[in-house]
Motif scaffolding. Structure first.
Motif, mmCIF file in Angstrom:
data_model
loop_
_atom_site.group_PDB
_atom_site.id
_atom_site.type_symbol
_atom_site.label_atom_id
_atom_site.label_comp_id
_atom_site.label_asym_id
_atom_site.label_seq_id
_atom_site.Cartn_x
_atom_site.Cartn_y
_atom_site.Cartn_z
ATOM 1 N N ASP A 65 0.653 -1.678 -0.138
ATOM 2 C CA ASP A 65 0.074 0.063 0.345
ATOM 3 C C ASP A 65 1.002 1.599 0.289
ATOM 4 O O ASP A 65 0.398 2.467 -0.330
ATOM 5 N N LEU A 96 1.133 1.404 -3.650
ATOM 6 C CA LEU A 96 0.490 1.436 -4.556
ATOM 7 C C LEU A 96 -0.277 2.539 -4.941
ATOM 8 O O LEU A 96 -0.982 3.589 -5.726
ATOM 9 N N TYR A 97 -0.656 3.919 -3.568
ATOM 10 C CA TYR A 97 -1.120 4.889 -3.234
ATOM 11 C C TYR A 97 -0.490 6.145 -4.230
ATOM 12 O O TYR A 97 -1.396 6.421 -4.905
ATOM 13 N N SER A 156 -0.778 5.662 -7.904
ATOM 14 C CA SER A 156 -2.413 5.712 -8.023
ATOM 15 C C SER A 156 -2.467 7.047 -8.017
ATOM 16 O O SER A 156 -3.438 7.077 -9.342
ATOM 17 N N SER A 162 3.931 -2.747 -7.570
ATOM 18 C CA SER A 162 2.913 -1.609 -7.334
ATOM 19 C C SER A 162 2.341 -1.069 -8.778
ATOM 20 O O SER A 162 0.796 -1.197 -8.803
ATOM 21 N N TRP A 174 -0.067 -3.702 -10.284
ATOM 22 C CA TRP A 174 -1.416 -4.463 -9.144
ATOM 23 C C TRP A 174 -2.403 -2.991 -9.504
ATOM 24 O O TRP A 174 -3.180 -3.634 -9.608
ATOM 25 N N VAL A 175 -1.650 -1.955 -9.262
ATOM 26 C CA VAL A 175 -2.695 -0.508 -9.209
ATOM 27 C C VAL A 175 -3.967 -1.037 -11.185
ATOM 28 O O VAL A 175 -4.589 -1.017 -10.715
ATOM 29 N N ASP A 187 -6.194 -3.400 -10.307
ATOM 30 C CA ASP A 187 -7.194 -3.395 -9.619
ATOM 31 C C ASP A 187 -8.689 -2.029 -10.198
ATOM 32 O O ASP A 187 -9.173 -2.556 -8.905
ATOM 33 N N ASN A 215 -10.336 2.032 -6.257
ATOM 34 C CA ASN A 215 -8.936 1.386 -6.775
ATOM 35 C C ASN A 215 -7.787 2.512 -6.310
ATOM 36 O O ASN A 215 -7.582 3.844 -7.251
ATOM 37 N N HIS A 216 -7.134 2.600 -4.727
ATOM 38 C CA HIS A 216 -6.408 3.429 -3.964
ATOM 39 C C HIS A 216 -6.772 4.906 -4.720
ATOM 40 O O HIS A 216 -7.767 5.212 -3.755
#
Length: 258
Positions: free
Chosen positions: A3, A6-7, A10, A113, A116-117, A120, A128-129
């Motif tokens: 995470d 990821l954030y 995104s 990451s 996966w973003v 997702d 999505n984040h």
């Protein structure tokens, strides 16, 4: 776990989507395609320094290879003495056996990451984040020449029809993306073999030069890899090919000036 990566990833995608969505429609395929490409380019630009460090470390290890072989030949039966001599060699040369690995390990979470973003963006997801439900829906409705960015080649025809696309459009867009990405991977690996490498790794690198492109074609054809992720593979592999060419020139000039 990811995470923390990821954030931010995104958020960068969200920023570029706002930029390109202001030029064209936010729901257009063009806005989303450019957002994905510039997301990749932004992250790869931030990771140029670690990549350069890894290349320099690799060159230092190549230069030490003859001395390493002599040490192994001389002290092969005495593991403790061999390890001591190798450690001494690294200390004298200012190199590190992990010098080429650590930068790659730093980059790995970022690349995962990014992947996966994009993965997702799934039907029914409320977010999505950084993206809200409207952003997820916008991505899933976007298309590139009729191929939806959130769908994949091996998806059943009924599911594709529900999203307003079909196998003809998915193949027409997905196959060229996979082929170009595979070729970029092949040529970047082949250029890495153009310089002398350690015999222990040269064989593995040569094998991967063929396996990696084939693996990309197989995974893109038979596994749930959305068109948006194929765009990511294309952008990152084309960047890798260009970056390797430019960074190799930088290191070559550094070595020539010594």
């Amino acid at each position: 776990m990811f995470d923390v990566f990821l954030y931010p990833v995104s958020a960068i995608l969200w920023f570029w989507h706002k930029v390109f969505g202001a030029v064209s429609s936010p729901d257009s395929g063009v806005a989303w395609v450019l957002s994905i490409v510039f997301l990749v380019f932004t992250l790869r630009l931030l990771l140029v320094k670690p990549a350069l460090s890894a290349l320099r470390a690799g060159r230092r290890m190549q230069a030490l290879a003859p001395q390493m072989r002599r040490i192994k030949e001389k002290y092969g039966k005495d593991r403790q003495r061999m390890a001591k001599e190798i450690q001494k060699l690294h200390a004298e040369s200012g190199s590190s056996p992990l010098g080429g690995c650590l930068p790659a390990l730093i980059q790995l979470p970022v690349f995962l990451s990014l992947y996966w973003v994009l993965r997702d963006f799934t039907p029914g997801a409320v977010s999505n984040h950084v993206f809200d439900q409207a952003g997820v829906r916008s991505f899933l409705n976007a298309d590139l020449f009729g191929a939806k960015l959130g769908n994949w080649l091996s998806q059943p025809a009924a599911e594709l029809a529900a999203f307003g696309t079909d196998h003809v459009h998915m193949i027409a867009v997905g196959v060229p993306l996979m082929l170009i990405a595979s070729l970029a991977t092949f040529f970047s690996m082949r250029s890495g073999l153009a310089r002398p490498t350690a015999p222990e790794t040269a064989g593995i690198t040569k094998l991967m030069m063929y396996l990696a492109p084939v693996g990309m074609l197989v995974s893109g054809s038979f596994f749930p890899v959305p068109i948006g992720v194929l765009l990511y593979f294309l952008a990152t592999n084309v960047w890798t090919l260009g970056q390797q060419h430019l960074l190799t020139k930088v290191v070559d000039r550094e070595e020539a000036s010594r």
